[in-house]
Enzyme design. Structure first.
Site, PDB file in Angstrom:
ATOM      1  N   GLY A  43       0.833  -1.185   0.000  1.00 22.62           N
ATOM      2  CA  GLY A  43       0.000   0.000   0.000  1.00 22.62           C
ATOM      3  C   GLY A  43       0.871   1.238   0.000  1.00 22.62           C
ATOM      4  N   GLN A  48       2.955   9.909   1.338  1.00 20.39           N
ATOM      5  CA  GLN A  48       4.292   9.325   1.443  1.00 20.39           C
ATOM      6  C   GLN A  48       5.236   9.756   0.327  1.00 20.39           C
ATOM      7  OE1 GLN A  48       2.492   5.203   2.166  1.00 20.39           O
ATOM      8  NE2 GLN A  48       4.441   5.044   3.246  1.00 20.39           N
ATOM      9  N   CYS A  88       6.002  -0.236   7.288  1.00 20.38           N
ATOM     10  CA  CYS A  88       5.673   0.952   6.502  1.00 20.38           C
ATOM     11  C   CYS A  88       6.877   1.321   5.641  1.00 20.38           C
ATOM     12  CB  CYS A  88       5.314   2.107   7.434  1.00 20.38           C
ATOM     13  SG  CYS A  88       4.854   3.611   6.556  1.00 20.38           S
ATOM     14  N   LEU A  89       6.604   1.640   4.371  1.00 22.28           N
ATOM     15  CA  LEU A  89       7.696   2.001   3.463  1.00 22.28           C
ATOM     16  C   LEU A  89       8.396   3.280   3.922  1.00 22.28           C
ATOM     17  CD1 LEU A  89       5.987   1.241   0.036  1.00 22.28           C
ATOM     18  CD2 LEU A  89       7.703  -0.136   1.233  1.00 22.28           C
ATOM     19  N   HIS A 130      -4.326   1.640   7.722  1.00 23.47           N
ATOM     20  CA  HIS A 130      -2.946   2.150   7.743  1.00 23.47           C
ATOM     21  C   HIS A 130      -2.787   3.296   6.734  1.00 23.47           C
ATOM     22  CE1 HIS A 130       1.587   1.242   7.809  1.00 23.47           C
ATOM     23  NE2 HIS A 130       1.455   2.086   6.799  1.00 23.47           N
ATOM     24  N   GLU A 131      -3.350   3.105   5.531  1.00 28.97           N
ATOM     25  CA  GLU A 131      -3.178   4.111   4.475  1.00 28.97           C
ATOM     26  C   GLU A 131      -4.032   5.351   4.733  1.00 28.97           C
ATOM     27  OE1 GLU A 131      -0.700   3.713   2.688  1.00 28.97           O
ATOM     28  OE2 GLU A 131      -0.402   1.590   3.075  1.00 28.97           O
ATOM     29  N   HIS A 134      -2.233   7.519   7.011  1.00 29.38           N
ATOM     30  CA  HIS A 134      -1.225   8.354   6.331  1.00 29.38           C
ATOM     31  C   HIS A 134      -1.846   9.655   5.832  1.00 29.38           C
ATOM     32  CE1 HIS A 134       2.517   6.159   6.261  1.00 29.38           C
ATOM     33  NE2 HIS A 134       1.992   5.079   5.734  1.00 29.38           N
TER      34      HIS A 134
HETATM   35 NI    NI Z   1       2.828   3.147   5.657  1.00 26.10          NI
END
Ligand code: NI
Length: 171
Positions: A43, A48, A88-89, A130-131, A134
């Protein structure tokens, strides 16, 4: 596109709703998918990559053949709880168990700007939450206890001094 890394302040900004889904938005969505699959991740939120629009891309399938676009996503209703191991990226190398809503009904616009609904549980439901977090400037580590967060902060600061870290499956 470059994925912002914690503690970049832009990860804490709240994104704004998309007013119209046009060709430029669709091109951006394509870039988001490319960035997410290349990472690799399951995701990615516009936040991000330093973009302040409420746009998320998700693909939790093992083969990477189930792309989902969520523009202006909202959780309409929810039931139950679950705990998933998340990463998380934007916070490479950190994996922690996070408690979230178990089942969610989501409303969003698709890549053509058409409204749609879907129901999700398990990994997909956790990923959606989660997204959306963000887009609201929230990170998964915000859900952890203060003690755990402090431990992670210390480790990340140490790793930043050493320089570099390897990314893992994350969103
Ligand atoms: Ni993330």
């Amino acid at each position: 596109m470059e994925i912002l890394q914690y503690p970049d302040a832009r990860l804490r900004e709240r994104a704004e709703p998309v007013a119209a889904v046009d060709a430029a938005v669709r091109a951006f969505i394509d870039d988001l998918f490319e960035t997410m699959y290349a990472a690799p991740g399951i995701g990615l939120a516009a936040t991000q990559v330093g973009d302040r629009r409420r746009i998320v891309v998700i693909d939790v399938s093992p083969e990477g053949d189930d792309p989902r676009v969520l523009i202006n996503p909202e959780i309409e209703s929810a039931a139950g709880e679950q705990v998933q191991e998340e990463g998380c990226l934007s916070i490479p190398g950190v994996q922690e168990r996070v408690r979230r809503l178990g089942e969610v009904r989501v409303h969003a616009l698709d890549r053509d700007g058409a409204p749609y609904h879907f129901e999700a549980d398990g990994l997909l439901a956790a990923c959606v939450q989660h997204e959306i977090d963000h887009l609201d400037g929230r990170l998964f580590i915000d859900h952890l206890s203060l003690l755990k967060r402090q431990r992670i902060e210390k480790r990340l600061a140490r790793e930043r001094r050493k320089g570099g870290d390897e990314g893992r499956k994350a969103g």
